[in-house]
Design a protein around this motif. Structure first.
Motif, short mmCIF file in Angstrom:
data_model
loop_
_atom_site.label_atom_id
_atom_site.label_comp_id
_atom_site.label_asym_id
_atom_site.label_seq_id
_atom_site.Cartn_x
_atom_site.Cartn_y
_atom_site.Cartn_z
N THR A 209 9.47 -8.77 -0.37
CA THR A 209 8.25 -7.97 -0.45
C THR A 209 8.33 -7.02 -1.64
OG1 THR A 209 7.88 -8.08 1.93
CG2 THR A 209 6.80 -6.29 0.75
N ARG A 210 9.48 -6.38 -1.79
CA ARG A 210 9.69 -5.47 -2.92
C ARG A 210 9.62 -6.23 -4.24
NH1 ARG A 210 9.71 -0.03 -4.48
NH2 ARG A 210 10.99 0.13 -6.35
N PHE A 211 10.23 -7.41 -4.27
CA PHE A 211 10.22 -8.22 -5.49
C PHE A 211 8.79 -8.57 -5.90
CE2 PHE A 211 10.44 -12.01 -8.04
CZ PHE A 211 11.57 -11.84 -8.82
N GLY A 213 6.12 -6.95 -5.22
CA GLY A 213 5.47 -5.75 -5.72
C GLY A 213 5.88 -5.42 -7.13
N GLU A 214 7.15 -5.56 -7.45
CA GLU A 214 7.63 -5.22 -8.77
C GLU A 214 7.16 -6.21 -9.84
OE1 GLU A 214 11.82 -4.62 -8.80
OE2 GLU A 214 11.75 -2.92 -7.43
N THR A 215 6.86 -7.42 -9.43
CA THR A 215 6.39 -8.42 -10.40
C THR A 215 4.87 -8.46 -10.47
OG1 THR A 215 6.56 -10.14 -8.70
CG2 THR A 215 8.42 -9.88 -10.21
N GLY A 216 4.21 -7.56 -9.75
CA GLY A 216 2.76 -7.46 -9.84
C GLY A 216 2.00 -8.39 -8.93
N GLU A 220 2.39 -2.60 -7.64
CA GLU A 220 3.35 -1.53 -7.37
C GLU A 220 2.79 -0.23 -7.90
OE1 GLU A 220 8.06 -0.50 -8.24
OE2 GLU A 220 6.97 -1.86 -9.55
N TRP A 221 2.72 0.78 -7.02
CA TRP A 221 2.13 2.07 -7.42
C TRP A 221 3.07 3.19 -6.99
CZ3 TRP A 221 -1.95 1.60 -10.50
CH2 TRP A 221 -2.68 0.42 -10.45
#
Length: 221
Positions: A209-211, A213-216, A220-221
């Protein structure tokens, strides 16, 4: 046989791992042994911990030869090689037979037999759990690096999809890791293995989930 079976198997196995790449080296074998013995401590049934430890040390001794194309099936090759090594050291035939079954049944390949003994199920689970969680994802990334471009594909082919239920992937490597890790967690045999698998699954769900978010993918905010 004068040396205890587990340490003997370690000594016998180490030369075979000298040319191994990180995903299937002696440290992988040690982690599998440690996980297997940890799971055994939570099992209700009787476990021959020496057979289990020996099987863990010897289960991937054929991987370097398979990687270079010198053998076709590291499971079958390691089964025969381990039997010869242990027999030469005077290990009892019954124990050798049980170790052979553990090694032969440790893979997720379609050609691998089902693990029948508790030791074989624990080895199978421990091997799969080393492909899950934080350390497991690093290990899977190593395999992607080993195999990238080997078949001329844009992305690494982690495994032969003809031997699994997975469809050929057009996704980036990270999704291949996710699919491969999930497939292995879905195959676990023992209750302690499934329990540990759930904790590693929770970490991986959070990681992916984090990955994303970090790749758009999700933003990611």
């Amino acid at each position: 046989m004068t040396q205890e079976l587990g340490p003997l198997a370690r000594t016998l196995s180490l030369p075979y791992y000298e040319d191994a790449l990180p995903a299937h080296d002696q440290f992988h074998a040690k982690r599998v042994r440690d996980i297997a013995l940890r799971l055994a401590g939570h099992c209700d049934g009787s476990v021959d911990r020496n057979v289990l430890a020996a099987s863990a040390w010897l289960h991937d001794i054929g991987r370097p030869l398979e990687r270079t194309g010198e053998i076709d099936d590291h499971d079958e090759w390691a089964t025969a090689e381990a039997a010869q090594l242990l027999a030469a050291e005077g290990v009892e035939p019954d124990r050798i037979s049980r170790i052979k079954h553990c090694i032969r049944a440790h893979s997720i390949r379609a050609s691998s037999p089902e693990p029948k003994t508790l030791e074989a199920k624990l080895l199978f689970d421990a091997d799969k759990l080393d492909a899950a969680g934080a350390r497991g994802l690093v290990r899977l990334a190593c395999i992607v690096g080993e195999r990238s471009g080997r078949t001329g594909e844009k992305y690494a082919v982690i495994d032969d999809t003809s031997a699994t239920a997975l469809e050929p992937s057009e996704s980036p490597d990270i999704e291949l890791l996710q699919d491969w890790a999930q497939e292995r967690l879905d195959t676990l045999y023992t209750q302690p293995g499934r329990h540990l698998g759930r904790t590693r699954q929770e970490f991986m769900d959070e990681f992916f989930t984090r990955f994303a978010g970090e790749t758009g993918v999700t933003g990611e905010w």
